[in-house]
Design a protein around this motif. Sequence first.
Motif, PDB file in Angstrom:
ATOM      1  N   LYS A 128      14.269  -1.239  18.758  1.00 29.78           N
ATOM      2  CA  LYS A 128      14.032  -2.637  18.447  1.00 29.78           C
ATOM      3  C   LYS A 128      15.204  -3.503  18.903  1.00 29.78           C
ATOM      4  O   LYS A 128      16.290  -3.005  19.198  1.00 29.78           O
ATOM      5  N   LYS A 129      14.955  -4.796  18.967  1.00 30.21           N
ATOM      6  CA  LYS A 129      15.981  -5.735  19.404  1.00 30.21           C
ATOM      7  C   LYS A 129      17.251  -5.598  18.549  1.00 30.21           C
ATOM      8  O   LYS A 129      17.174  -5.586  17.323  1.00 30.21           O
ATOM      9  N   GLY A 130      18.371  -5.487  19.206  1.00 27.61           N
ATOM     10  CA  GLY A 130      19.652  -5.407  18.513  1.00 27.61           C
ATOM     11  C   GLY A 130      20.019  -4.026  18.057  1.00 27.61           C
ATOM     12  O   GLY A 130      21.132  -3.811  17.571  1.00 27.61           O
ATOM     13  N   GLU A 131      19.134  -3.036  18.223  1.00 27.99           N
ATOM     14  CA  GLU A 131      19.443  -1.679  17.791  1.00 27.99           C
ATOM     15  C   GLU A 131      20.301  -0.961  18.836  1.00 27.99           C
ATOM     16  O   GLU A 131      20.265  -1.278  20.018  1.00 27.99           O
ATOM     17  N   THR A 132      21.043   0.017  18.345  1.00 27.62           N
ATOM     18  CA  THR A 132      21.802   0.906  19.224  1.00 27.62           C
ATOM     19  C   THR A 132      21.176   2.285  19.137  1.00 27.62           C
ATOM     20  O   THR A 132      21.100   2.879  18.068  1.00 27.62           O
ATOM     21  N   VAL A 133      20.700   2.767  20.275  1.00 25.94           N
ATOM     22  CA  VAL A 133      20.047   4.080  20.347  1.00 25.94           C
ATOM     23  C   VAL A 133      20.930   5.006  21.171  1.00 25.94           C
ATOM     24  O   VAL A 133      21.312   4.674  22.289  1.00 25.94           O
ATOM     25  N   ALA A 134      21.250   6.155  20.616  1.00 27.96           N
ATOM     26  CA  ALA A 134      22.095   7.130  21.318  1.00 27.96           C
ATOM     27  C   ALA A 134      21.239   8.298  21.769  1.00 27.96           C
ATOM     28  O   ALA A 134      20.343   8.760  21.044  1.00 27.96           O
ATOM     29  N   LEU A 135      21.513   8.762  22.994  1.00 30.18           N
ATOM     30  CA  LEU A 135      20.836   9.928  23.546  1.00 30.18           C
ATOM     31  C   LEU A 135      21.875  11.026  23.717  1.00 30.18           C
ATOM     32  O   LEU A 135      22.874  10.845  24.410  1.00 30.18           O
ATOM     33  N   VAL A 136      21.640  12.155  23.076  1.00 22.64           N
ATOM     34  CA  VAL A 136      22.595  13.260  23.152  1.00 22.64           C
ATOM     35  C   VAL A 136      21.845  14.523  23.539  1.00 22.64           C
ATOM     36  O   VAL A 136      20.626  14.629  23.390  1.00 22.64           O
ATOM     37  N   GLY A 137      22.590  15.470  24.017  1.00 15.26           N
ATOM     38  CA  GLY A 137      21.992  16.738  24.427  1.00 15.26           C
ATOM     39  C   GLY A 137      22.859  17.396  25.469  1.00 15.26           C
ATOM     40  O   GLY A 137      23.763  16.785  26.047  1.00 15.26           O
ATOM     41  N   HIS A 138      22.569  18.664  25.711  1.00 15.88           N
ATOM     42  CA  HIS A 138      23.337  19.399  26.704  1.00 15.88           C
ATOM     43  C   HIS A 138      23.022  18.882  28.103  1.00 15.88           C
ATOM     44  O   HIS A 138      22.038  18.181  28.329  1.00 15.88           O
ATOM     45  N   THR A 139      23.852  19.251  29.070  1.00 17.06           N
ATOM     46  CA  THR A 139      23.642  18.845  30.469  1.00 17.06           C
ATOM     47  C   THR A 139      22.273  19.314  30.942  1.00 17.06           C
ATOM     48  O   THR A 139      21.903  20.478  30.745  1.00 17.06           O
ATOM     49  N   GLY A 140      21.531  18.377  31.571  1.00 18.62           N
ATOM     50  CA  GLY A 140      20.198  18.714  32.064  1.00 18.62           C
ATOM     51  C   GLY A 140      19.102  18.551  31.043  1.00 18.62           C
ATOM     52  O   GLY A 140      17.943  18.909  31.304  1.00 18.62           O
TER      53      GLY A 140
END
Length: 678
Positions: free
Chosen positions: A458-470
């Motif tokens: 949503k507007k103004g949210e911070t979304v983080a994407l994590v995970g191993h390489t690939g």
Amino acid sequence: MKSQQKVGKRLVAYALSFKKTILVALVLLTVAVTAELVGPFIAKKVIDDHIMGIEEPWFEVAEETEQTVMYEGNLYKRSSYVSDEDVVGEGKLQLLQVGRSFYAIEEHLMFDGERVVEGSVVTIRSGNEQVSYEAEQLATATLIQFYQPEIRPIIVLLAVYVALLIFAAFFQYGKSLLLQKAANRIIQKMRTDVFEHIQRLPITYFDNQPAGRIVSRVTNDTEAIRELYVKVLASFVTSGIYMIGIFVALFILDVYLALVTLAVVPIIIVWVIVYRKLAAKYNYLIRTKISEINGMINETIQGMPIIRAFRRQKQMTAEFEQLNKEHFTYENKLLSLNALTSHNLVNVLRNVTFVALIWYFGGQSMTAAGIVSIGLLYAFVDYLNRLFHPVTDIVNQLAQLEQARVASARVFELLDEKGEDVVDDSIARYEGYVKFDQVSFSYDGEQDVLRDISFEAKKGETVALVGHTGSGKSSIMNLLFRYYDVERGIISIDDTPIQTMSKQQLRKHMGIVLQDPFLFSGTIASNVSLDNPAISRDHVLQALKDVGADRFIEQLPNSYDEPVLEKGSTLSAGERQLISFARALAYNPAILILDEATANIDTETEALIQQALNVVKEGRTTFIIAHRLSTIRQADQILVLDQGEIVERGRHEELLERKGKYYQMYQMQHRTEQKIIS
């Protein structure tokens, strides 16, 4: 053959962009050629009408003029100058040259032929006919008197000849200047088209093409094409007009011999066809090897620190030498082909033509008419010598022509790559509500790197994407930016599918900061604004202050106008990253993507960036791709990816409580950091 015709048509199309300049140059060339080719006609007239003209019949006249000559108490005038009213009495005179001496006979020749002198008798033989005349050998002073009437006309004709040469020289200068100007304009336009097209090419093209090869097409190949317009085209056009002019002159002089010399044209055409077939293979391989060499040089320069660190200099030199050796081999083969044919062909054609000339004039001189003037012979020899200058130019430019054709094919191959349409229409700044709905994607069309990805930001949210390489983190952002288009599923912003927007509209309100920030040559300020007139200097300075970059910038000699070298090599990784952050913020994006943006910076700099982000992320949607989980504790939503799928989602504390994949990653990093500290 069709592809060659297509390349030829496109080269002509580029030339027609400046057809007015080229047309004016060709008109100047035609005038210059005409002026130059008048020379042999003038020389023929000087020789036949004035130098050898004294052998014409002379008539006795009463009135003394500039054309009369006094001989043995009587006035004589040449038949070219005399009229019926001028002739008085029966006095006749004719001069004959036998060997190096001139003789006077007091009657006119019945016919001309082989001349022999015995004592005071001159005998003329032609076939079975023979006639003898009583003759008197002329003294040098007397002979000069007969030449006196010819001096002024000869001087006038020579002056006209010199004037024509000067006139032609000015027109040749104008022709060369205009043709080269047009050629430079054509290549300027072509390079601009290629560079603009490169910027429209999809990211997938650059994934499969080394940078050095692309650079080679923009520089080396277009330079080869420039040589086509400057040298090859100019030589072919100039030579063509010269040859047309020479053949016109030869037909005026003698139709039969002109037809014989016209056989040179089909020989040249056949040779061009045969040569192109033989040389095409070598030229293509040569251009390919040049591209590979450029690609390797570019790669070597980029990776020089690694090459030095792992002591791979000898290996890289050996690989380069192999490419260089292959290029040398093909160049030698092409050189052998050129040396075998070019000058040899011209020499053979020239010698055969001169044999035909000697045979023709020799045979004609033995006929009853026996009319072969020295002036005509001189004019033919002169024109034939001139004829083989353009023939030599054409043959010598065949190698350059073939190189340019191959280079043109490579450039047009790049221009034919499907690019992205550029749409100037802007859209209002969107809110930044991002939604992925069952998105799947594959780079190769076989193996999916993303499977059924669904989430909302949503507007103004911070979304983080994590995970191993690939695991697919960067692939998600590549799809959001439309570096690649989604194959299955829907990505939307503010409930509008991004496929319905142009890529320029979509990216207008997006910003990105990469793990390895790229800085352009210029200044620090220009690297923030990228010379966008819509971004004021005040805005640039404010963006740099917001990220805390002013602390080190204001200590530099030129402050915000400090020069930046290629890639910002004089700045530290952290300083480059701060400038990259300021660039993204200056464009005030609705969606901000941080792709491993804090991976290469120290803890103090990371603290500055985190502090700045807390201020600037208000009102915009922020995506963070991070390996360092400590930097995403405040994220509104964390997506944990594994092998292209979202296996967990939630806030930092929630994911730790679940003790799943995220918990394992966090514990592993925490233990690693503790070991480093201890």
